[in-house]
Design an enzyme around this catalytic site. Structure first.
Site, PDB file in Angstrom:
ATOM      1  N   ASP A 121      -2.725  -9.034   0.551  1.00 21.89           N
ATOM      2  CA  ASP A 121      -3.393  -8.314   1.467  1.00 21.89           C
ATOM      3  C   ASP A 121      -3.975  -9.126   2.624  1.00 21.89           C
ATOM      4  OD1 ASP A 121      -5.347  -6.697   2.684  1.00 21.89           O
ATOM      5  OD2 ASP A 121      -5.458  -5.575   0.924  1.00 21.89           O
ATOM      6  N   SER A 129      -1.729   2.450  10.197  1.00 21.76           N
ATOM      7  CA  SER A 129      -1.255   2.782  11.606  1.00 21.76           C
ATOM      8  C   SER A 129      -1.553   4.356  11.907  1.00 21.76           C
ATOM      9  CB  SER A 129      -0.059   2.579  11.904  1.00 21.76           C
ATOM     10  OG  SER A 129       0.809   2.957  10.978  1.00 21.76           O
ATOM     11  N   LYS A 166       4.368  11.004   9.200  1.00 24.49           N
ATOM     12  CA  LYS A 166       4.516  10.749  10.835  1.00 24.49           C
ATOM     13  C   LYS A 166       5.320  12.086  11.152  1.00 24.49           C
ATOM     14  CE  LYS A 166       2.871   6.568  10.925  1.00 24.49           C
ATOM     15  NZ  LYS A 166       1.583   6.341  11.527  1.00 24.49           N
ATOM     16  N   ASN A 179       7.949   4.901  17.038  1.00 26.90           N
ATOM     17  CA  ASN A 179       9.326   4.711  16.412  1.00 26.90           C
ATOM     18  C   ASN A 179       9.712   5.810  15.639  1.00 26.90           C
ATOM     19  OD1 ASN A 179       9.863   1.344  15.762  1.00 26.90           O
ATOM     20  ND2 ASN A 179       8.253   1.871  17.188  1.00 26.90           N
ATOM     21  N   TYR A 224      -8.067   3.678  15.362  1.00 27.03           N
ATOM     22  CA  TYR A 224      -6.738   3.162  15.425  1.00 27.03           C
ATOM     23  C   TYR A 224      -6.385   2.179  16.509  1.00 27.03           C
ATOM     24  CZ  TYR A 224      -1.900   2.277  15.698  1.00 27.03           C
ATOM     25  OH  TYR A 224      -0.604   1.675  15.881  1.00 27.03           O
ATOM     26  N   LYS A 246      -6.677  -1.817  17.247  1.00 27.52           N
ATOM     27  CA  LYS A 246      -5.136  -2.674  17.424  1.00 27.52           C
ATOM     28  C   LYS A 246      -5.377  -3.180  18.940  1.00 27.52           C
ATOM     29  CE  LYS A 246      -1.643  -2.822  16.088  1.00 27.52           C
ATOM     30  NZ  LYS A 246      -0.979  -3.835  15.215  1.00 27.52           N
ATOM     31  N   THR A 277       0.831  -1.180   0.011  1.00 27.75           N
ATOM     32  CA  THR A 277       0.055  -0.076   0.163  1.00 27.75           C
ATOM     33  C   THR A 277       0.911   1.417  -0.154  1.00 27.75           C
ATOM     34  OG1 THR A 277      -0.032   0.038   2.377  1.00 27.75           O
ATOM     35  CG2 THR A 277      -1.706  -1.156   1.246  1.00 27.75           C
ATOM     36  N   THR A 310       0.992  -1.674  19.659  1.00 32.76           N
ATOM     37  CA  THR A 310       1.200  -0.297  19.986  1.00 32.76           C
ATOM     38  C   THR A 310       0.932   0.011  21.530  1.00 32.76           C
ATOM     39  OG1 THR A 310       0.839   2.035  19.593  1.00 32.76           O
ATOM     40  CG2 THR A 310      -1.091   0.395  18.910  1.00 32.76           C
ATOM     41  N   ASP A 311       1.439   1.078  21.905  1.00 32.47           N
ATOM     42  CA  ASP A 311       1.280   1.413  23.382  1.00 32.47           C
ATOM     43  C   ASP A 311       0.077   2.361  23.391  1.00 32.47           C
ATOM     44  OD1 ASP A 311       2.069   3.809  22.373  1.00 32.47           O
ATOM     45  OD2 ASP A 311       3.690   4.216  24.005  1.00 32.47           O
ATOM     46  N   GLU A 312      -0.407   2.696  22.233  1.00 30.74           N
ATOM     47  CA  GLU A 312      -1.635   3.625  22.176  1.00 30.74           C
ATOM     48  C   GLU A 312      -2.906   2.720  22.502  1.00 30.74           C
ATOM     49  OE1 GLU A 312      -2.369   6.341  18.799  1.00 30.74           O
ATOM     50  OE2 GLU A 312      -0.452   6.300  18.311  1.00 30.74           O
ATOM     51  N   ARG A 351       5.284  11.812  24.486  1.00 30.01           N
ATOM     52  CA  ARG A 351       5.417  10.751  23.784  1.00 30.01           C
ATOM     53  C   ARG A 351       7.070  10.199  24.126  1.00 30.01           C
ATOM     54  NH1 ARG A 351       3.798  11.550  17.426  1.00 30.01           N
ATOM     55  NH2 ARG A 351       1.521  12.021  17.718  1.00 30.01           N
ATOM     56  N   ALA A 358      -8.359   1.349  19.041  1.00 30.28           N
ATOM     57  CA  ALA A 358      -9.204   0.527  19.361  1.00 30.28           C
ATOM     58  C   ALA A 358      -9.240  -0.661  18.395  1.00 30.28           C
ATOM     59  CB  ALA A 358     -10.777   1.147  19.059  1.00 30.28           C
TER      60      ALA A 358
END
Length: 256
Positions: A68, A94, A201, A192, A162, A166, A45, A137-139, A226, A164
């Protein structure tokens, strides 16, 4: 004298291997672990680019499969062909802003795509000695408070589509461990940074705007905290967890 045949190489499927973090993981495993055949499974992608791996693309223990993870039939066929010893699953949507404008894409890739991989590994993977490693992810933990860091026991509290999605994928991986005794590990990393970072990003965006004398965006009131993790350190941590982690456990990876 009878010369013993060399042991057959084990197949490791790395999803999202043409992306930012994934390409660093693929490179590390190809160069550090010649005993593995590394299969890079990526849909290519907007965030995936095989140029990220041009230095290892001709290696004898590297393969690329374009697919995919939302396509269950394609995933089943690839897993049936390679019968992987292990999976390192990094493929994901992400970007938080994209998840707000189109959350269904994140549900389909991050949740349904992960379940497709789990089903394929359950049928064709090495359920006795292998491992399914889910990179998260830590999110999923929500907003960082005054404590200054998350721990593996921090309750889940996702705040965006996002995070949610993950969190949902994390729960499915854990459920397959409990229900089907699948050998799994999960890691949740902080933000990262490093080479081959996609320019949307924060760090590459800021650097690019500075270079071109463009305004620097401030997110909210500029009070967000962060933790930054160098991508090559993250890849080394993934290597360590894949080989030395305990099935069913979660590991947080940060830059501290």
């Amino acid at each position: 004298p009878i010369i013993p045949k060399p042991a057959m190489s084990k197949n490791i499927i790395i999803t999202g291997g043409a992306g930012f973090i994934g390409s660093h993981v693929v490179r590390l495993f190809v160069t550090r672990h010649p005993e593995y055949n590394i299969i890079n499974l990526d849909a290519l992608t907007y965030a995936g680019n095989l140029e990220n791996l041009k230095d290892v693309s001709e290696s004898a223990n590297y393969r690329f499969e374009k697919a995919d993870i939302r396509d269950a039939d394609a995933i089943q066929a690839i897993f049936e062909n390679y019968k992987p010893f292990g999976v390192i699953h990094l493929a994901a949507e992400s970007h938080v802003d994209r998840s707000i404008s189109n959350p269904i894409d994140f549900v389909m890739t991050n949740v349904v795509g992960t379940v497709n991989l789990l089903n394929a590994f359950k049928q064709y993977g090495d359920m006795q000695n292998g491992r399914f490693y889910h990179v998260s992810t830590d999110e999923v933990y929500g907003t960082l408070g005054d404590e200054g860091k998350f721990t593996e026991s921090t309750p889940y509290s996702p705040n965006s589509p996002y995070s949610a999605s993950k969190a949902g994928s994390d729960h499915f991986v854990r459920a397959y461990h409990e229900t089907y005794k699948m050998p799994v590990v999960i890691s949740n990393c902080s933000n990262n940074y490093g080479s081959h970072h996609f320019p949307e990003k924060l760090i590459p965006l800021m650097i690019n705007n500075i270079r071109h004398n463009k305004p620097l965006p401030v997110y909210g009131k500029g009070e967000n905290i962060r933790d930054w993790l160098y991508v090559e350190d993250h890849a080394l941590a993934i290597d360590a967890i894949f080989h030395r982690g305990r099935n069913g456990e979660t590991y947080n990876i940060g830059g501290n």
